[in-house]
Design an enzyme around this catalytic site. Structure first.
Site, PDB file in Angstrom:
ATOM      1  N   ASP A 154     -10.705 -70.788   7.054  1.00 56.31           N
ATOM      2  CA  ASP A 154      -9.670 -69.765   7.177  1.00 56.31           C
ATOM      3  C   ASP A 154      -9.940 -68.600   6.230  1.00 56.31           C
ATOM      4  O   ASP A 154     -10.315 -68.799   5.070  1.00 56.31           O
ATOM      5  CB  ASP A 154      -8.298 -70.356   6.820  1.00 56.31           C
ATOM      6  CG  ASP A 154      -7.490 -70.737   8.042  1.00 56.31           C
ATOM      7  OD1 ASP A 154      -7.753 -70.201   9.139  1.00 56.31           O
ATOM      8  OD2 ASP A 154      -6.583 -71.578   7.896  1.00 56.31           O
TER       9      ASP A 154
ATOM     10  N   ASP B  83      -6.120 -72.624   5.298  1.00 63.12           N
ATOM     11  CA  ASP B  83      -5.412 -72.122   4.123  1.00 63.12           C
ATOM     12  C   ASP B  83      -4.145 -72.926   3.857  1.00 63.12           C
ATOM     13  O   ASP B  83      -3.474 -72.732   2.837  1.00 63.12           O
ATOM     14  CB  ASP B  83      -5.114 -70.633   4.236  1.00 63.12           C
ATOM     15  CG  ASP B  83      -4.309 -70.263   5.473  1.00 63.12           C
ATOM     16  OD1 ASP B  83      -3.967 -71.166   6.252  1.00 63.12           O
ATOM     17  OD2 ASP B  83      -4.034 -69.056   5.660  1.00 63.12           O
ATOM     18  N   SER B  84      -3.849 -73.874   4.740  1.00 60.73           N
ATOM     19  CA  SER B  84      -2.785 -74.852   4.482  1.00 60.73           C
ATOM     20  C   SER B  84      -3.052 -75.652   3.220  1.00 60.73           C
ATOM     21  O   SER B  84      -2.147 -76.306   2.692  1.00 60.73           O
ATOM     22  CB  SER B  84      -2.635 -75.795   5.676  1.00 60.73           C
ATOM     23  OG  SER B  84      -3.891 -76.333   6.069  1.00 60.73           O
TER      24      SER B  84
ATOM     25  N   LYS C 211     -11.885 -68.206  10.573  1.00 60.86           N
ATOM     26  CA  LYS C 211     -10.699 -68.063  11.416  1.00 60.86           C
ATOM     27  C   LYS C 211      -9.768 -67.039  10.789  1.00 60.86           C
ATOM     28  O   LYS C 211      -9.587 -67.034   9.572  1.00 60.86           O
ATOM     29  CB  LYS C 211      -9.950 -69.390  11.580  1.00 60.86           C
ATOM     30  CG  LYS C 211      -8.716 -69.269  12.497  1.00 60.86           C
ATOM     31  CD  LYS C 211      -8.100 -70.629  12.784  1.00 60.86           C
ATOM     32  CE  LYS C 211      -7.232 -71.138  11.663  1.00 60.86           C
ATOM     33  NZ  LYS C 211      -6.027 -70.274  11.433  1.00 60.86           N
TER      34      LYS C 211
ATOM     35  N   GLU D 215      -0.484 -71.494  18.198  1.00 57.40           N
ATOM     36  CA  GLU D 215       0.418 -72.310  17.373  1.00 57.40           C
ATOM     37  C   GLU D 215       1.882 -71.992  17.649  1.00 57.40           C
ATOM     38  O   GLU D 215       2.280 -70.834  17.745  1.00 57.40           O
ATOM     39  CB  GLU D 215       0.143 -72.090  15.885  1.00 57.40           C
ATOM     40  CG  GLU D 215       1.086 -72.893  14.989  1.00 57.40           C
ATOM     41  CD  GLU D 215       0.734 -72.847  13.517  1.00 57.40           C
ATOM     42  OE1 GLU D 215       1.471 -73.472  12.727  1.00 57.40           O
ATOM     43  OE2 GLU D 215      -0.271 -72.204  13.155  1.00 57.40           O
TER      44      GLU D 215
ATOM     45  N   GLU E 225      -5.914 -64.767  11.500  1.00 59.67           N
ATOM     46  CA  GLU E 225      -4.666 -64.689  12.254  1.00 59.67           C
ATOM     47  C   GLU E 225      -4.454 -63.276  12.794  1.00 59.67           C
ATOM     48  O   GLU E 225      -4.902 -62.297  12.207  1.00 59.67           O
ATOM     49  CB  GLU E 225      -3.484 -65.088  11.367  1.00 59.67           C
ATOM     50  CG  GLU E 225      -3.529 -66.531  10.906  1.00 59.67           C
ATOM     51  CD  GLU E 225      -2.316 -66.922  10.074  1.00 59.67           C
ATOM     52  OE1 GLU E 225      -1.360 -66.113   9.990  1.00 59.67           O
ATOM     53  OE2 GLU E 225      -2.313 -68.025   9.512  1.00 59.67           O
TER      54      GLU E 225
END
Length: 289
Positions: free
Chosen positions: A106, A67-68, A136, A205, A138
């Protein structure tokens, strides 16, 4: 104006692999860690386009459609505004451009936090629309139930603990995590909870190195570090950071190139030739026979 994309498997500087390799699978990634160790670290980079995936694929075990892309591709201030539609479209491009790496996509902010059922609907949409192999998400212990729910329904999940960019507003910024005992204990606890829930790999991270090592040793799943430790079971970077596309990058980034300077210099040369009418030249033009 268009460019036709075609997977080129010929041997060249841009396409160094002479023939397609068989695509890796999630179980093979998971199995790389045996008896608490990974002999050869896993390599993961971000990819957002088919051509980018083609160039990176032969050198990676996993390609992350992160999602960056909100910041890197769309110029957004954070990952928060990224949508499922954005992620699905870019993931589909990366799948089309790759043939070897496991493609992980993501789950964007707001698409999975409400309930396991919401997460399943979002994850199944992403995988059906893109052809990616896994998602993925978080979050640690709080997301363990969701990870197990997805895993039980055939959706492989990569976890993400430590500095979680989608929670930047709660965390108060992008500072490294684990600077006190409570934070350190939570990172290890979060990693263990995701591992027990069935995550096939876990991104760690922006944490202090000893904490990353402790988390890596505490779980069966491979850990993939970004600003964590060389002792993690693999590493990931945002490709544009690694290539030197941006002047300012996080401390944990090593620039392996300066592609921004190359692009700017090339564009400058092109502009100069156009203005001097030296481009196009005879070799670029069609003449009557």
């Amino acid at each position: 104006m268009s460019t036709t994309f075609k997977l080129d498997t010929s041997t060249s500087r841009a396409n160094p692999t002479p023939a397609p390799m068989k695509r890796l699978t999630v179980p093979k990634i998971r199995a790389r860690k045996k008896d608490g160790k990974t002999e050869e670290p896993l390599v993961m980079l971000t990819a957002y386009t088919a051509r980018q995936a083609q160039l990176l694929d032969a050198h990676c075990d996993l390609l992350l459609v992160g999602d960056s892309l909100g910041q890197v591709i769309y110029g957004l201030p954070s990952t928060i505004p990224v949508t499922l539609r954005m992620m699905a479209d870019h993931a589909a491009a990366v799948v089309r451009g790759s043939y070897h790496s496991v493609v992980v996509v993501d789950m964007p902010f707001g698409s999975y936090e409400q309930s396991p059922q919401q997460a399943f609907e979002s994850a199944s949409f992403l995988l059906k629309e893109s052809g990616a192999a896994a998602v993925k998400l978080e979050g640690g212990e709080a997301m363990a139930e969701t990870v197990a729910f997805l895993n039980q329904r055939g959706i492989p999940v990569m976890g993400h603990v430590g500095l979680t960019p989608q929670a930047v507003n709660v965390l108060g910024g992008y500072a490294a995590r684990g600077r006190n005992d409570a934070e350190a204990d939570k990172i290890v606890t979060d990693a263990k909870a995701l591992d027990d829930a069935g995550a096939f790999a876990i991104v760690i991270e922006g944490v202090l190195e000893p904490i990353a090592v402790a988390a890596t040793e505490a779980v069966r799943a491979p850990t993939i570090g970004i600003g964590a430790s060389a002792q993690c079971d693999g590493q990931v970077l945002v490709t544009e950071d690694m290539l030197g596309m941006f002047e300012r990058v996080p401390r944990f980034v090593k620039k392996y190139g300066d592609i921004a300077e190359t692009i700017e210099a090339t564009a400058k040369t092109y502009a100069e030739e156009v203005r001097a009418r030296s481009f196009p030249g005879p070799e670029q033009l069609y003449q009557p026979k």
